[in-house]
Design a protein around this motif. Structure first.
Motif, PDB file in Angstrom:
ATOM      1  N   ALA A  11       0.815  -1.255   0.016  1.00  0.00           N
ATOM      2  CA  ALA A  11      -0.051   0.126  -0.009  1.00  0.00           C
ATOM      3  C   ALA A  11       1.070   1.195  -0.070  1.00  0.00           C
ATOM      4  O   ALA A  11       0.586   2.059  -0.929  1.00  0.00           O
ATOM      5  N   GLU A  30       9.941   2.860   6.276  1.00  0.00           N
ATOM      6  CA  GLU A  30       9.746   1.667   6.795  1.00  0.00           C
ATOM      7  C   GLU A  30      10.531   1.056   7.748  1.00  0.00           C
ATOM      8  O   GLU A  30      12.074   1.131   7.677  1.00  0.00           O
ATOM      9  N   GLN A  38       4.340  -7.350   4.380  1.00  0.00           N
ATOM     10  CA  GLN A  38       3.893  -8.911   4.504  1.00  0.00           C
ATOM     11  C   GLN A  38       4.264  -9.587   3.294  1.00  0.00           C
ATOM     12  O   GLN A  38       4.298 -11.030   3.225  1.00  0.00           O
ATOM     13  N   HIS A  54       3.213 -16.503  -1.283  1.00  0.00           N
ATOM     14  CA  HIS A  54       2.482 -15.615  -2.040  1.00  0.00           C
ATOM     15  C   HIS A  54       2.220 -16.130  -3.425  1.00  0.00           C
ATOM     16  O   HIS A  54       3.080 -16.631  -4.246  1.00  0.00           O
ATOM     17  N   HIS A  55       0.938 -15.855  -3.926  1.00  0.00           N
ATOM     18  CA  HIS A  55       0.867 -15.903  -5.418  1.00  0.00           C
ATOM     19  C   HIS A  55      -0.393 -14.787  -5.998  1.00  0.00           C
ATOM     20  O   HIS A  55      -0.665 -14.400  -4.912  1.00  0.00           O
ATOM     21  N   THR A 423      -2.107  -8.461  -1.689  1.00  0.00           N
ATOM     22  CA  THR A 423      -1.251  -7.321  -2.298  1.00  0.00           C
ATOM     23  C   THR A 423      -2.095  -6.547  -3.322  1.00  0.00           C
ATOM     24  O   THR A 423      -1.790  -5.303  -3.356  1.00  0.00           O
ATOM     25  N   SER A 426      -3.900  -3.858  -1.546  1.00  0.00           N
ATOM     26  CA  SER A 426      -3.011  -2.963  -1.080  1.00  0.00           C
ATOM     27  C   SER A 426      -2.796  -1.912  -2.205  1.00  0.00           C
ATOM     28  O   SER A 426      -2.801  -0.860  -1.730  1.00  0.00           O
TER      29      SER A 426
HETATM   30  C1  LIG Z   1       0.942 -15.578   5.323  1.00  0.00           C
HETATM   31  C2  LIG Z   1       0.725 -14.722   4.240  1.00  0.00           C
HETATM   32  C3  LIG Z   1       0.119 -15.073   2.987  1.00  0.00           C
HETATM   33  C4  LIG Z   1      -0.325 -14.122   2.130  1.00  0.00           C
HETATM   34  N1  LIG Z   1      -0.415 -14.730   0.790  1.00  0.00           N
HETATM   35  C5  LIG Z   1      -0.858 -13.595  -0.125  1.00  0.00           C
HETATM   36  C6  LIG Z   1      -0.991 -14.052  -1.451  1.00  0.00           C
HETATM   37  O1  LIG Z   1      -0.734 -15.220  -2.008  1.00  0.00           O
HETATM   38  N2  LIG Z   1      -1.327 -13.136  -2.435  1.00  0.00           N
HETATM   39  C7  LIG Z   1      -1.586 -11.835  -2.152  1.00  0.00           C
HETATM   40  O2  LIG Z   1      -1.418 -11.003  -2.897  1.00  0.00           O
HETATM   41  N3  LIG Z   1      -1.352 -11.546  -0.650  1.00  0.00           N
HETATM   42  C8  LIG Z   1      -1.168 -12.326   0.403  1.00  0.00           C
HETATM   43  N4  LIG Z   1      -1.029 -11.852   1.380  1.00  0.00           N
HETATM   44  C9  LIG Z   1      -1.395 -10.520   1.846  1.00  0.00           C
HETATM   45  C10 LIG Z   1      -0.542  -9.422   1.355  1.00  0.00           C
HETATM   46  O3  LIG Z   1       0.758  -9.846   1.867  1.00  0.00           O
HETATM   47  C11 LIG Z   1      -0.890  -8.458   2.375  1.00  0.00           C
HETATM   48  O4  LIG Z   1      -2.143  -7.968   2.143  1.00  0.00           O
HETATM   49  C12 LIG Z   1      -0.231  -7.128   1.711  1.00  0.00           C
HETATM   50  O5  LIG Z   1       1.152  -7.418   1.484  1.00  0.00           O
HETATM   51  C13 LIG Z   1      -0.214  -6.017   2.658  1.00  0.00           C
HETATM   52  O6  LIG Z   1       0.260  -4.824   2.225  1.00  0.00           O
HETATM   53  P1  LIG Z   1       0.244  -3.428   3.083  1.00  0.00           P
HETATM   54  O7  LIG Z   1       0.994  -2.311   2.521  1.00  0.00           O
HETATM   55  O8  LIG Z   1      -1.327  -3.049   3.078  1.00  0.00           O
HETATM   56  O9  LIG Z   1       0.582  -3.621   4.368  1.00  0.00           O
HETATM   57  P2  LIG Z   1       2.167  -4.302   5.139  1.00  0.00           P
HETATM   58  O10 LIG Z   1       2.687  -5.255   4.179  1.00  0.00           O
HETATM   59  O11 LIG Z   1       1.631  -4.815   6.560  1.00  0.00           O
HETATM   60  O12 LIG Z   1       2.712  -2.885   5.424  1.00  0.00           O
HETATM   61  C14 LIG Z   1       2.776  -2.009   6.328  1.00  0.00           C
HETATM   62  C15 LIG Z   1       4.243  -1.705   6.822  1.00  0.00           C
HETATM   63  O13 LIG Z   1       4.063  -0.795   7.663  1.00  0.00           O
HETATM   64  C16 LIG Z   1       5.434  -1.005   8.391  1.00  0.00           C
HETATM   65  N5  LIG Z   1       5.296  -0.397   9.612  1.00  0.00           N
HETATM   66  C17 LIG Z   1       4.509  -0.584  10.950  1.00  0.00           C
HETATM   67  N6  LIG Z   1       5.002   0.458  11.928  1.00  0.00           N
HETATM   68  C18 LIG Z   1       5.821   1.309  11.249  1.00  0.00           C
HETATM   69  C19 LIG Z   1       6.493   2.585  11.629  1.00  0.00           C
HETATM   70  N7  LIG Z   1       6.351   2.897  13.173  1.00  0.00           N
HETATM   71  N8  LIG Z   1       7.163   3.093  11.106  1.00  0.00           N
HETATM   72  C20 LIG Z   1       7.517   2.729   9.848  1.00  0.00           C
HETATM   73  N9  LIG Z   1       7.112   1.614   9.191  1.00  0.00           N
HETATM   74  C21 LIG Z   1       6.058   0.763   9.879  1.00  0.00           C
HETATM   75  C22 LIG Z   1       5.456  -2.658   8.629  1.00  0.00           C
HETATM   76  O14 LIG Z   1       6.625  -2.829   8.851  1.00  0.00           O
HETATM   77  C23 LIG Z   1       4.936  -2.832   7.241  1.00  0.00           C
HETATM   78  O15 LIG Z   1       5.974  -3.210   6.324  1.00  0.00           O
HETATM   79  C24 LIG Z   1      -0.460 -12.849   2.535  1.00  0.00           C
HETATM   80  C25 LIG Z   1      -0.317 -12.321   3.677  1.00  0.00           C
HETATM   81  C26 LIG Z   1       0.286 -13.309   4.673  1.00  0.00           C
HETATM   82  C27 LIG Z   1       0.692 -12.853   5.903  1.00  0.00           C
END
Ligand SMILES: Cc1cc2nc3c(=O)[nH]c(=O)nc-3n(C[C@H](O)[C@H](O)[C@H](O)COP(=O)(O)OP(=O)(O)OC[C@H]3O[C@@H](n4cnc5c(N)ncnc54)[C@H](O)[C@@H]3O)c2cc1C
Length: 442
Positions: A11, A30, A38, A54-55, A423, A426
């Motif tokens: 995101a 980050e 994630q 992930h896929h 992903t 997001s």
């Molecule tokens: C086991 C698993 C399997 C998955 N499989 C799939 C799949 O097959 N296909 C798919 O598309 N999606 C999959 N997902 C979901 C996908 O990975 C997530 O929905 C997506 O990556 C979320 O992205 P995001 O940016 O919204 O959140 P996040 O990836 O959680 O990003 C938020 C970021 O904020 C950072 N942060 C937190 N606090 C602070 C701070 N104080 N200062 C600076 N940085 C900070 C964190 O470290 C993190 O990197 C899976 C997730 C998991 C856990």
């Protein structure tokens, strides 16, 4: 405009990219030493691999479009997948309607009933009707106790723990809709499912986004923690940051976007309205706990196996090298054993050796020949805030992206609905919120 972005996951990076395209100067922070959140990776030999399997699905249009825009579409490969279901002490193929017909744990009548209801759900468009009913209620009413107990209860319990009976049917409907979209067209197409994976891992997407943001004059920092979002007269003014060089700094911004989980966001900022805070604090998440085995040979014939037997201590088995060839990992075979757990759960608290001791004996049920000597190496990853708990009438509980503080925005996985977090969503949300920020300041 100068925009500060908290979080370098899908995101945050997609939002920074979109804002850069619209001519703004973005700085991403980050906390982890790597980008991707994630969907981040670690190394297996010389090859990056996601901490959690992930896929992509064929319906993940925002991700497909993003890869095209980044000119890395040639990295995206679509591969036939196949699914299995472990029940009644055996592994059953579970990919096609034919497989369902041969699934002996259910009576013939139940198999036909399940097939018809699956088709019905796949074709259903008005998911709003399913919002106010729990998946448990809907399934028992429409499929009966036996199908619910054998197929769905283990999945719901495994995925949502003690919350399993509070989950909205809209969530489960979406899973059916997604799987339809990943299938081919026509009668034969229905028998196959294709999943996508970027050659070189999801890193190729995050690396490319980073380059584009930097080329536009933006900054991307890892190992940089946001300590506080400063607010003056109900307007977000800047960020207190502990930077990668060990220094603490205050930086001023015209707008700030947080992509952190809700419980982190409430710690970062004071002054949000009570109503907004209650929409953040009524959200629960489960953590993903992943044991990754590196084996010297394949474990099973499937990419993905649902574990329908709650005596097994994990929810799913994903043999990554049944999707992506093992030659990419030095001829080693990679298997994820996955669980979604609360932090208070006994299994969450175990270390990798303890988990291995609990898990490995059960792999003999998956493959009778399995022997611990097959395990060349293993890893444990815990991903917190991995699965938001999506209860009934969830739509009314989602906090808006525009917070009650001017210039402060939130885009996190609790705001993705009815689709489950992913992903693709997001990326879509990050780009949408970027558009919102841009239009607010025009
Ligand atoms: C086991 C698993 C399997 C998955 N499989 C799939 C799949 O097959 N296909 C798919 O598309 N999606 C999959 N997902 C979901 C996908 O990975 C997530 O929905 C997506 O990556 C979320 O992205 P995001 O940016 O919204 O959140 P996040 O990836 O959680 O990003 C938020 C970021 O904020 C950072 N942060 C937190 N606090 C602070 C701070 N104080 N200062 C600076 N940085 C900070 C964190 O470290 C993190 O990197 C899976 C997730 C998991 C856990």
């Amino acid at each position: 405009m100068r925009i500060g972005i908290i979080g370098g996951g899908a995101a945050g990076m997609a939002a920074a990219y979109e804002l850069s395209l619209r001519g703004h100067s973005c700085q991403v922070f980050e906390i982890a030493p790597f980008l991707g959140g994630q969907a981040s990776t670690f190394m297996i030999g010389n090859s990056p691999l996601e901490r959690g399997y992930h896929h992509l699905f064929r319906s993940d249009q925002s991700m497909i479009d993003l890869m095209s825009e980044l000119e890395i579409q040639d990295k995206l490969q679509w591969i036939d997948s196949n699914v299995g279901y472990f029940s009644s002490d055996r592994l059953w193929p579970f990919t096609s309607p034919f497989d369902l017909l041969k699934f002996k744990p259910l009576s013939f009548f139940d198999r036909v009933r399940l097939g018809i209801t699956t088709l019905k759900l796949q074709r259903m468009k008005n998911w709003e009707d399913l919002e106010s009913i729990t998946a448990v209620e809907w399934l028992i009413k429409n499929l009966g106790e036996r199908i619910y107990t054998i197929i769905f209860e283990p999945i719901l319990r495994g995925k949502f723990g003690k919350y399993y009976d509070q989950i909205t049917m809209a969530w489960l409907w979406n899973k059916f809709a997604l799987r339809t979209a990943s299938r081919g067209k026509g009668l034969l197409g229905r028998f196959k499912e294709q999943l996508g994976y970027p050659l070189g891992s999801f890193d190729v997407i995050f690396d490319s986004l980073k380059t584009k943001i930097q080329e536009a004059g933006g900054e991307v920092h890892t190992r940089s923690r946001i300590e506080k979002i400063r607010v003056v007269q109900n307007k977000a003014t800047g960020l207190d940051i502990s930077l990668e060089n060990g220094k603490s700094e205050f930086r001023e911004y015209d707008a700030i976007l947080s992509t952190t989980p809700s419980y982190v966001f409430t710690q970062l900022v004071d002054g949000l309205s009570k109503e907004y805070v209650s929409k953040l604090t009524d959200k629960s998440y489960l953590s993903a706990v992943l044991v990754i085995l590196v084996l010297d040979r394949p474990l099973m014939p499937h990419y993905w196996v649902y574990v329908g037997d709650r005596n097994m201590p994990f929810l799913g088995i994903i043999e990554h090298t049944n999707l992506i060839d093992s030659t990419n990992y030095g001829d080693q075979h990679i298997v994820y054993l996955t669980n979604y757990l609360e932090k208070e759960d006994r299994l969450y608290k175990l270390d990798s050796e303890q988990l291995l001791a609990e898990y490995l004996p059960h792999l003999k049920s998956i493959n009778h020949d399995f022997n611990e000597s097959w395990v060349l190496d293993y890893h444990l990853h815990k991903v917190d805030a991995a699965q938001p708990i999506v209860t009934i009438n969830y739509r009314d509980k989602i906090p808006p992206h525009r917070t009650t503080i001017k210039g402060l925005y939130l885009a996190n996985t609790t705001q993705i609905y009815p689709e489950d977090r992913g992903t693709n969503y997001s990326v879509r949300m990050g780009r949408e919120v970027a558009g919102m920020i841009d239009s607010d300041f025009e």
